[in-house]
Each structure stands twice: as structure tokens, then as C-alpha cells.
Write a protein that holds these residues in place. Sequence first.
Motif, short mmCIF file in Angstrom:
data_model
loop_
_atom_site.label_atom_id
_atom_site.label_comp_id
_atom_site.label_asym_id
_atom_site.label_seq_id
_atom_site.Cartn_x
_atom_site.Cartn_y
_atom_site.Cartn_z
N VAL A 121 -101.62 5.54 -114.54
CA VAL A 121 -102.00 6.81 -115.15
C VAL A 121 -102.85 7.60 -114.16
N ARG A 122 -102.43 8.82 -113.84
CA ARG A 122 -103.17 9.67 -112.92
C ARG A 122 -104.19 10.49 -113.70
N VAL A 123 -105.37 10.67 -113.12
CA VAL A 123 -106.44 11.42 -113.78
C VAL A 123 -106.82 12.63 -112.92
N ASP A 124 -106.72 13.79 -113.52
CA ASP A 124 -107.20 15.03 -112.90
C ASP A 124 -108.63 15.23 -113.38
N LEU A 125 -109.60 14.95 -112.51
CA LEU A 125 -111.02 14.93 -112.88
C LEU A 125 -111.74 16.11 -112.24
N ARG A 126 -112.46 16.88 -113.07
CA ARG A 126 -113.18 18.04 -112.54
C ARG A 126 -114.55 18.16 -113.19
N LEU A 127 -115.52 18.50 -112.34
CA LEU A 127 -116.87 18.80 -112.81
C LEU A 127 -116.89 20.24 -113.31
N SER A 128 -117.43 20.44 -114.52
CA SER A 128 -117.39 21.76 -115.15
C SER A 128 -118.71 22.53 -115.08
N ASP A 129 -119.80 21.89 -114.63
CA ASP A 129 -121.06 22.61 -114.55
C ASP A 129 -120.91 23.86 -113.69
N PRO A 130 -121.52 25.01 -114.09
CA PRO A 130 -122.39 25.18 -115.25
C PRO A 130 -121.65 25.57 -116.53
N ASP A 131 -120.32 25.68 -116.48
CA ASP A 131 -119.57 26.07 -117.66
C ASP A 131 -119.48 24.93 -118.66
N ASP A 132 -119.31 25.28 -119.92
CA ASP A 132 -119.16 24.28 -120.97
C ASP A 132 -117.74 23.73 -120.93
N PRO A 133 -117.56 22.43 -120.63
CA PRO A 133 -116.20 21.88 -120.51
C PRO A 133 -115.45 21.83 -121.84
N PHE A 134 -116.14 22.05 -122.95
CA PHE A 134 -115.47 22.02 -124.25
C PHE A 134 -114.36 23.07 -124.31
N GLU A 135 -114.58 24.22 -123.68
CA GLU A 135 -113.59 25.29 -123.74
C GLU A 135 -112.29 24.91 -123.07
N ASP A 136 -112.34 24.05 -122.06
CA ASP A 136 -111.11 23.62 -121.40
C ASP A 136 -110.22 22.83 -122.35
N VAL A 137 -110.83 22.01 -123.20
CA VAL A 137 -110.06 21.27 -124.20
C VAL A 137 -109.58 22.20 -125.30
N ALA A 138 -110.47 23.06 -125.78
CA ALA A 138 -110.12 23.98 -126.88
C ALA A 138 -108.94 24.88 -126.51
N ARG A 139 -108.84 25.25 -125.23
CA ARG A 139 -107.78 26.15 -124.78
C ARG A 139 -106.59 25.41 -124.18
N GLY A 140 -106.60 24.08 -124.27
CA GLY A 140 -105.47 23.30 -123.81
C GLY A 140 -105.39 23.10 -122.31
N ARG A 141 -106.48 23.37 -121.59
CA ARG A 141 -106.48 23.18 -120.14
C ARG A 141 -106.89 21.76 -119.75
N ALA A 142 -107.37 20.98 -120.69
CA ALA A 142 -107.79 19.60 -120.42
C ALA A 142 -107.47 18.74 -121.63
N ASP A 143 -107.24 17.45 -121.38
CA ASP A 143 -106.98 16.51 -122.48
C ASP A 143 -108.28 15.97 -123.07
N LEU A 144 -109.30 15.84 -122.22
CA LEU A 144 -110.57 15.29 -122.68
C LEU A 144 -111.71 15.93 -121.89
#
Length: 312
Positions: A121-144
Amino acid sequence: MLDVRRLQVLRAVVTSGTVTAAAAHLGYTPSAVSQQIAALERQAGMALLERVGRGVRPTAAGLLLTEHAALISAAVARAESALADLRAGRTGRLSVRYFATAGSTLVAPALARLRDEHPDVRVDLRLSDPDDPFEDVARGRADLAVVVRSPDHAGDGLRLVRLLDDPYAAVLPRDHPLAGEEIVDLHQLSGEQWVGSEPPGPCLEPVLDSCAAAGFSPDFVVQSEDYATAQGFVAAGLGVGLLPMLGLRARHPGVVVRRVRGPEPFRVISAAVREIAFEHPALRALVKALRGAARLTDAPTQEATATTAPEL
């Protein structure tokens, strides 16, 4: 467009040598097989079979389509195998977002465990600071995403799995009058100048809410959104601060850290996932690994904040 099912019927006839044998293999009647071949010939615009004694043999067009039917069958088999691997969590790709202080303590050990259990399983891992990473999941840009948010603020189609309650502690200069206390009552810091360490948002809210409950609003005279720098400002005597324990893994030698009460602020760290993606075995395994890392993180944190020694 050529009908894929009819191509497979043609392949069965060619490989078996007779319509009757192909019909028995496919579970059709000979008449149904003949109808399928006739329909395919109309689509192709050419004869595909010719009679030879009691059997049939392919024309040049029939042989060409039979070869392509074999390729299609092999491709479908590979697709089914790949889908089975994805369904079982053996393969796939996960997009993960996190904030800085969760990286080394939660995300790193969780990903190490995921790699052991799901190595492909490949993982695309990104640091979201200073933005709230919750929005990436809410908008479908991230799985977790590892976020600072309580599970009762998930939103439609989203799930928040509580990982850890991260308490804030008072960070004081070593020569501060309260440095020798085991626990500091929050109202004792009401007349102090403060070093801010959080931008507006979910990490600052517990600090402001707790200070309001203690009857005051903190007087921020210096601001830093970096925990190490904030500790340096405190050590220099520019003010006091409240920092989360995960942000205090590396201690500045010029400060002391004390538990706070009346009330004790804390931030809730959760794993945010989309409900539709939560059935993916690898994603569920990652959430489980994050919860395991959080349990290991929580025990030393609570022990550290309960320490009575002045060198905490």
C-alpha cells in the motif's frame, strides 16, 4: 462497438472446434451460440467461421478476433485479481495529511506498522501546517487526516475517531515565582504577560476558553506559532505560556513545565476519514495503528504532567 461477450463465444467455438461443444462448455444451446456468432458477424461486417466437415474453423477475421478475445479475457482476469487485492487491503494508495506535532509521535509509528501489515500500500503523506488538514478530507483530497477536532464535530459523510486528549501545561521561566509549584491554578497566571504559541483556530480555542472559565483573557505580548521558539521567548523572560504536551517533547533548558488546573485545557486529536472510504482494509488498519500509537503516547504524557520534581 464489438460485443465483448460475443467475442468470448467466438473464442469458445474456435478453441473447441464445434458449435455444439462450445454450447456445452458455455451452458448455452447450440442455437443460442449460432445466434451470437451471427450477430457478431453482422457487427464485424465479415464472416468469422467456415464449415469444415462436422466442425468449423475461423476465417482470417475470426482468428484475429479470437486472439483479441484471449487478450481481453486475460486483461479482465488481471483486473479481477487487482480488485481482489485492493478489496483485501493488499494494494492501493492512501492520501494522509497531518499537523507537525502529530508527525513523530503518532503518524510515524502508525505508518511503520501499516508498512509491516500492508507492504504494497502506497501512502501519499503531506504536512498540512498551518492549514487545517480536516478540509482536505472534507473535500475529498485526502483519505485520512490527523486533526485537532472533537468527534462530535465530524460533519456529513465524515467520521472522526478520537485518538488522544493532549493537555496544555504552563511553561514558565525557571526563576518564576510559580516554578516551584507542583500544579499551577490557571487564575494565578491572570496578571502575567503571555507568549502565544497558537494561531487562531482549534488549538488556540482550548486556551482561550479555559482562561475565560478562570475569569480572565490572556495578555499576549509576544506571538510565535513555533513551540520551540515560544519556549525560547519564555526562557528569556518575555512572558508565560500554555503549550500542549505533544509540543513539549523537546524542552528548552531555560523553562519549567507545570500541570494546570481550574480548568486544565486540552485539545482533542482525532483521525478524520470519509465514511465511504472507511471500509478500505488498509485505511482501517491505519486508524487502528494510530490508536495504538496514541495509547503509547498518552501514558508518558500523563506521567510527565503528574511529575512533582522541579525539573519536569
